[in-house]
Design a protein around this motif. Sequence first.
Motif, short mmCIF file in Angstrom:
data_model
loop_
_atom_site.label_atom_id
_atom_site.label_comp_id
_atom_site.label_asym_id
_atom_site.label_seq_id
_atom_site.Cartn_x
_atom_site.Cartn_y
_atom_site.Cartn_z
N LEU A 65 -4.59 -9.34 0.80
CA LEU A 65 -3.77 -10.07 1.78
C LEU A 65 -3.83 -11.57 1.52
CD1 LEU A 65 -4.58 -8.08 5.05
CD2 LEU A 65 -2.59 -7.85 3.55
N HIS A 66 -3.79 -11.91 0.22
CA HIS A 66 -3.90 -13.32 -0.18
C HIS A 66 -3.18 -13.49 -1.52
CE1 HIS A 66 -5.67 -17.22 -1.08
NE2 HIS A 66 -6.20 -17.24 0.14
N PHE A 67 -2.03 -14.18 -1.51
CA PHE A 67 -1.20 -14.30 -2.71
C PHE A 67 -1.95 -15.01 -3.83
CE2 PHE A 67 2.28 -12.88 -0.14
CZ PHE A 67 3.25 -12.44 -1.02
N MET A 111 10.95 0.39 -10.30
CA MET A 111 9.60 0.33 -9.73
C MET A 111 8.62 0.91 -10.75
SD MET A 111 8.37 1.90 -6.08
CE MET A 111 9.93 1.41 -5.35
N ASP A 112 7.83 0.04 -11.39
CA ASP A 112 6.93 0.51 -12.44
C ASP A 112 5.47 0.43 -11.99
OD1 ASP A 112 6.25 -2.17 -12.57
OD2 ASP A 112 7.53 -2.56 -14.31
N ILE A 113 4.57 0.92 -12.86
CA ILE A 113 3.15 0.97 -12.52
C ILE A 113 2.59 -0.42 -12.27
CG2 ILE A 113 0.86 1.55 -13.41
CD1 ILE A 113 2.43 3.96 -12.46
N ARG A 114 2.98 -1.39 -13.09
CA ARG A 114 2.48 -2.74 -12.92
C ARG A 114 2.87 -3.30 -11.54
NH1 ARG A 114 -1.23 -6.66 -13.57
NH2 ARG A 114 -0.34 -8.73 -13.92
N THR A 115 4.08 -3.04 -11.11
CA THR A 115 4.54 -3.49 -9.80
C THR A 115 3.70 -2.86 -8.69
OG1 THR A 115 6.81 -3.86 -10.54
CG2 THR A 115 6.48 -3.54 -8.19
N LEU A 116 3.45 -1.57 -8.82
CA LEU A 116 2.64 -0.89 -7.82
C LEU A 116 1.21 -1.42 -7.81
CD1 LEU A 116 3.82 2.82 -8.20
CD2 LEU A 116 4.50 1.15 -6.47
N GLU A 117 0.66 -1.74 -8.98
CA GLU A 117 -0.68 -2.29 -9.04
C GLU A 117 -0.75 -3.65 -8.35
OE1 GLU A 117 -2.34 -0.29 -13.21
OE2 GLU A 117 -1.35 -2.25 -13.25
N LEU A 118 0.25 -4.49 -8.58
CA LEU A 118 0.29 -5.80 -7.93
C LEU A 118 0.42 -5.66 -6.42
CD1 LEU A 118 2.61 -7.71 -10.43
CD2 LEU A 118 0.16 -8.10 -10.08
N PHE A 119 1.31 -4.77 -5.99
CA PHE A 119 1.45 -4.54 -4.55
C PHE A 119 0.14 -4.06 -3.95
CE2 PHE A 119 1.75 -1.28 -1.31
CZ PHE A 119 2.31 -1.99 -0.26
N HIS A 120 -0.50 -3.09 -4.60
CA HIS A 120 -1.73 -2.52 -4.04
C HIS A 120 -2.84 -3.56 -3.95
CE1 HIS A 120 -5.40 -0.04 -3.85
NE2 HIS A 120 -4.64 0.76 -3.13
N HIS A 121 -2.95 -4.41 -4.96
CA HIS A 121 -3.98 -5.46 -4.91
C HIS A 121 -3.69 -6.42 -3.77
CE1 HIS A 121 -6.48 -8.88 -5.95
NE2 HIS A 121 -7.14 -8.09 -6.78
N LEU A 122 -2.45 -6.82 -3.62
CA LEU A 122 -2.08 -7.74 -2.54
C LEU A 122 -2.28 -7.09 -1.18
CD1 LEU A 122 -0.96 -10.49 -1.70
CD2 LEU A 122 1.36 -9.54 -1.95
N ALA A 123 -2.01 -5.80 -1.08
CA ALA A 123 -2.22 -5.09 0.18
C ALA A 123 -3.70 -5.06 0.54
CB ALA A 123 -1.67 -3.67 0.08
N GLY A 124 -4.58 -5.13 -0.46
CA GLY A 124 -6.01 -5.16 -0.20
C GLY A 124 -6.53 -6.55 0.06
N ARG A 177 4.56 -12.83 6.13
CA ARG A 177 3.96 -14.00 5.51
C ARG A 177 3.90 -15.15 6.51
NH1 ARG A 177 7.49 -11.25 2.56
NH2 ARG A 177 7.17 -10.76 0.36
N GLY A 178 2.67 -15.58 6.84
CA GLY A 178 2.48 -16.73 7.71
C GLY A 178 1.96 -17.91 6.94
N ASN A 179 1.76 -19.02 7.62
CA ASN A 179 1.25 -20.22 6.95
C ASN A 179 -0.18 -20.02 6.48
OD1 ASN A 179 3.63 -21.65 7.34
ND2 ASN A 179 2.98 -22.42 9.35
N ARG A 180 -0.95 -19.23 7.22
CA ARG A 180 -2.37 -19.08 6.90
C ARG A 180 -2.78 -17.64 6.63
NH1 ARG A 180 -5.59 -23.12 11.10
NH2 ARG A 180 -4.56 -25.06 10.47
N CYS A 181 -1.89 -16.70 6.81
CA CYS A 181 -2.31 -15.31 6.62
C CYS A 181 -1.13 -14.46 6.16
CB CYS A 181 -2.89 -14.74 7.92
SG CYS A 181 -1.71 -14.61 9.26
#
Length: 293
Positions: free
Chosen positions: A16-18, A1-14, A50-54
């Motif tokens: 909520l759109h892949f 688990m590296d910093i880049r992974t955490l950055e990607l997770f945090h952005h996606l958590a904000g 993960r849903g079809n629209r959200c």
Amino acid sequence: MDIRTLELFHHLAGSLHFSRTSQSCNISPSALTRVIQRLETDVGKQLFIRGNRCVELTYAGQVFKKYAEDVLGRFERLQGELSKDAILSGQLSLYCSVTAAYSILPSFIPHYRALHPGVQIHLETGDPAQAIDRLMNRDADAVIAALPEKPGVQISFLNMAVSPLIFIGAKHYPDVLVTDGKGGPDWKKFPLILADKGLSRERIDKWFVENAVVPRIYSQVTGHEAIIALVNLGFGIGLVPRLVLDKSPLYRNIVALDNMPELPPYEIALCTRDANLSNPRVRALWDIVAGAS
């Protein structure tokens, strides 16, 4: 688990759109999906539904988001400590509107570049209504934005300018504005062009509700520059900050309208997350702007 992974997770958590996260973070959607799947395997819990629209955070995802923010914040502080005695280098990312890029940035960026030539400035322009979201999603180190009424407990800001909100019309299409016989606007008869979101939209919507007005909205657009363009073409009247009109190449074709509602002005500020002030590149920018204000 590296910093880049955490950055990607945090952005996606904000976001909520892949797709949005993959575009902002320069990673393909398939690669982003694999990163999140590996992270969920490491954590041992599903982090997103993960849903079809959200996309939604699970309870485990909400808990892990707090952990990620803590680690990323401590890593930023570590970088700041290690860089205190070094010549500043690396990248400083800024986000602002097109108007701010050529009306506000020149007041401090040349000074910053002269003092810290080793720092690469990454500038992205776009809808100012998105500025605070992009800041909190870590898409930018600092943003120039219209200051919301409640900036948030995690945001530091420096006021830079105040700009009135004005209603505008086109000089060469005077028949667009229809009055109510008392010199004021007839809201039901003339087309109105508004921002689709953001502070100017929030303030005019509030005025409409308080005054029981149902406007005729012709178009809802992204960005105040687009409002001016449509007004210039005769599609209706618009609401924009005075600063945007003054810096527009179309300003000679546009007039500020009289006898219109007086709304609270725009307070334009340099904003960053509190944690970013430990980043020496951001702190240097902050000190320059604070010294000039």
